[in-house]
Scaffold this motif. Structure first.
Motif, PDB file in Angstrom:
ATOM      1  N   SER A 197       0.692  -1.119  -0.004  1.00 22.18           N
ATOM      2  CA  SER A 197      -0.226  -0.054  -0.157  1.00 22.18           C
ATOM      3  C   SER A 197       0.740   1.307  -0.135  1.00 22.18           C
ATOM      4  N   PHE A 198       0.549   2.238  -0.921  1.00 23.20           N
ATOM      5  CA  PHE A 198       1.448   3.264  -1.185  1.00 23.20           C
ATOM      6  C   PHE A 198       0.534   4.507  -0.247  1.00 23.20           C
ATOM      7  N   LYS A 254       6.097  11.418   0.200  1.00 18.40           N
ATOM      8  CA  LYS A 254       6.012  12.766   0.548  1.00 18.40           C
ATOM      9  C   LYS A 254       5.495  13.578  -0.625  1.00 18.40           C
ATOM     10  N   PRO A 255       5.150  14.582  -0.764  1.00 21.65           N
ATOM     11  CA  PRO A 255       4.492  15.370  -1.738  1.00 21.65           C
ATOM     12  C   PRO A 255       5.801  16.166  -2.640  1.00 21.65           C
ATOM     13  N   ASP A 256       7.181  15.759  -2.176  1.00 21.90           N
ATOM     14  CA  ASP A 256       8.172  16.450  -3.005  1.00 21.90           C
ATOM     15  C   ASP A 256       8.378  15.592  -4.514  1.00 21.90           C
ATOM     16  N   ALA A 257       9.065  16.238  -5.312  1.00 22.97           N
ATOM     17  CA  ALA A 257       9.437  15.750  -6.646  1.00 22.97           C
ATOM     18  C   ALA A 257      10.360  14.386  -6.536  1.00 22.97           C
ATOM     19  N   THR A 258      11.307  14.518  -5.394  1.00 24.00           N
ATOM     20  CA  THR A 258      12.264  13.249  -5.343  1.00 24.00           C
ATOM     21  C   THR A 258      11.415  12.054  -4.662  1.00 24.00           C
ATOM     22  N   GLY A 279       8.950   6.736  -5.439  1.00 25.11           N
ATOM     23  CA  GLY A 279       7.658   6.206  -5.169  1.00 25.11           C
ATOM     24  C   GLY A 279       7.572   5.425  -6.605  1.00 25.11           C
ATOM     25  N   ARG A 280       7.470   6.136  -7.621  1.00 31.60           N
ATOM     26  CA  ARG A 280       7.263   5.604  -9.025  1.00 31.60           C
ATOM     27  C   ARG A 280       8.184   4.208  -9.192  1.00 31.60           C
ATOM     28  N   ASN A 281       9.546   4.406  -8.723  1.00 29.00           N
ATOM     29  CA  ASN A 281      10.362   3.375  -8.973  1.00 29.00           C
ATOM     30  C   ASN A 281      10.003   2.276  -8.235  1.00 29.00           C
ATOM     31  N   LYS A 282       9.698   2.610  -6.788  1.00 30.04           N
ATOM     32  CA  LYS A 282       9.394   1.121  -6.116  1.00 30.04           C
ATOM     33  C   LYS A 282       7.981   0.707  -6.544  1.00 30.04           C
TER      34      LYS A 282
END
Length: 158
Positions: free
Chosen positions: A4-5, A130-134, A139-142
């Motif tokens: 779950s993200f 978290k809502p920052d670009a990094t 998160g996308r990579n995971k």
């Protein structure tokens, strides 16, 4: 395995420690499994989270144990880790016999912390974004890594 993200709003990200404590307490209330908060090698997060868990509310605390930094428990490896430690573990690695819920605060998927010789089998993974670009990119990579492993993926905006 279920992953779950939790995509955090700005306000939740500002109280990151509070959100982790809240999520930990919710997971403990809903399950009898052990829980690992994976912090990787972030010593500062480990220390501040340790304090936050002890003082989660004025009238309560979340019992937990910090794992040793050198990946050894210092006692008999034959003893089942899930029966000898506190219900919540806080550390930078995956214990060899861990089989509970993992809250992952690191940039890498949980699988990166599992040794090839390990018997660890997390039952559920909770990823915090978290809502920052990094953090979003991590998160996308995971997400892609877990998707390739065939895990059941869900996400929640909080």
């Amino acid at each position: 395995m279920k992953v779950s993200f939790y995509v955090l709003s700005d306000s939740k990200a500002q109280d990151f420690l509070g959100f982790i404590c809240q999520l930990t307490q919710t997971a403990l209330n809903k399950s009898s499994q052990s829980l690992l908060i994976l912090v990787g090698d972030d010593a500062e997060l480990s220390s501040t989270l340790d304090e936050a868990l002890w003082a989660q509310e004025a009238t309560s605390f979340i019992p937990h144990q910090r794992l040793l930094a050198n990946n050894t428990e210092g006692d008999d490896p034959e003893v089942d880790i899930n029966k000898r430690l506190a219900p919540v573990l806080l550390g930078g690695y995956m214990p060899a016999d861990f089989n509970g819920i993992v809250i992952n605060t690191t940039a890498q998927p949980v699988n990166a912390f599992m040794q090839a010789t390990s018997n660890a089998q997390p039952t559920r993974i909770l990823e915090l974004i978290k809502p920052d670009a990094t953090s979003v990119q991590e998160g996308r990579n995971k997400y892609k890594a877990y998707q390739q492993l065939g895990y059941e993926l869900t996400h929640f905006k909080v």
